[in-house]
Design an enzyme around this catalytic site. Sequence first.
Site, short mmCIF file in Angstrom:
data_model
loop_
_atom_site.label_atom_id
_atom_site.label_comp_id
_atom_site.label_asym_id
_atom_site.label_seq_id
_atom_site.Cartn_x
_atom_site.Cartn_y
_atom_site.Cartn_z
N ILE A 1 0.84 -1.19 0.00
CA ILE A 1 0.00 0.00 0.00
C ILE A 1 0.88 1.24 0.00
O ILE A 1 1.98 1.25 0.57
CB ILE A 1 -0.96 0.00 1.22
N CYS A 2 0.38 2.27 -0.68
CA CYS A 2 0.99 3.60 -0.62
C CYS A 2 -0.17 4.59 -0.58
O CYS A 2 -1.28 4.22 -0.20
CB CYS A 2 1.94 3.84 -1.79
N GLN A 3 0.04 5.81 -0.97
CA GLN A 3 -1.04 6.81 -0.88
C GLN A 3 -2.12 6.56 -1.92
O GLN A 3 -3.30 6.57 -1.61
CB GLN A 3 -0.48 8.23 -1.02
N GLY B 1 -1.39 4.26 -4.95
CA GLY B 1 -1.16 3.00 -5.65
C GLY B 1 0.09 2.93 -6.50
O GLY B 1 0.56 1.85 -6.81
N MET C 1 -4.09 4.25 0.37
CA MET C 1 -4.68 4.79 1.60
C MET C 1 -5.86 5.70 1.29
O MET C 1 -6.82 5.76 2.07
CB MET C 1 -3.64 5.55 2.43
#
Length: 182
Positions: free
Chosen positions: A56-58, A60, A85
């Site tokens: 996961i990141c902010q 994708g 997120m």
Amino acid sequence: MRSLVATNPDVLVVDVRTPAEFGTAHIPGALNLPLDQVDAHLRRIVTDAGGTMVLICQAGGRAAKAREALEGAGLTDVAVLDGGMNAWIAAGAPVNRGRQKWSLERQVRLTAGGIVLASVVAGAWVPAATIVAGLVGAGLTIAALTDTCAMGMLLARLPYNRGGGVDVDATIAQLGRCPAKS
């Protein structure tokens, strides 16, 4: 994806954002291993990881890059949380919140916008200064076309984004906590 994370104990949620972004908000139980550390410790991660890994990141993009690197190194049970997120929070999923800081994406917008504005204003006195605005525009265009961001990578290295840092050895050790090996 939310039900997979909640019901499967072999799922490892690995957040590849900066420590500062992770400290602002993260999925409960997630491990923080910034993208630059994934690249730097790729072989150890592939050797030690067990179970399904959800990256996961902010939004994708960084998670997709991490998945590409991990799969390229031989790790097969890797997924990316679609929408990152941003989507997780929008869905009302549980989040551990900390001290609020600006996301890396917002920092890039501020930095790029500030450089362009300053170069256009300076261009009133030094016409060649507007070339800087053109260079920033070209850089943003290349970033969009290649789905990379050199400015974001540079900003991620600033102390503001490093926070307390990540104990990479401890995080990689936790990747092997699941009994199922990929």
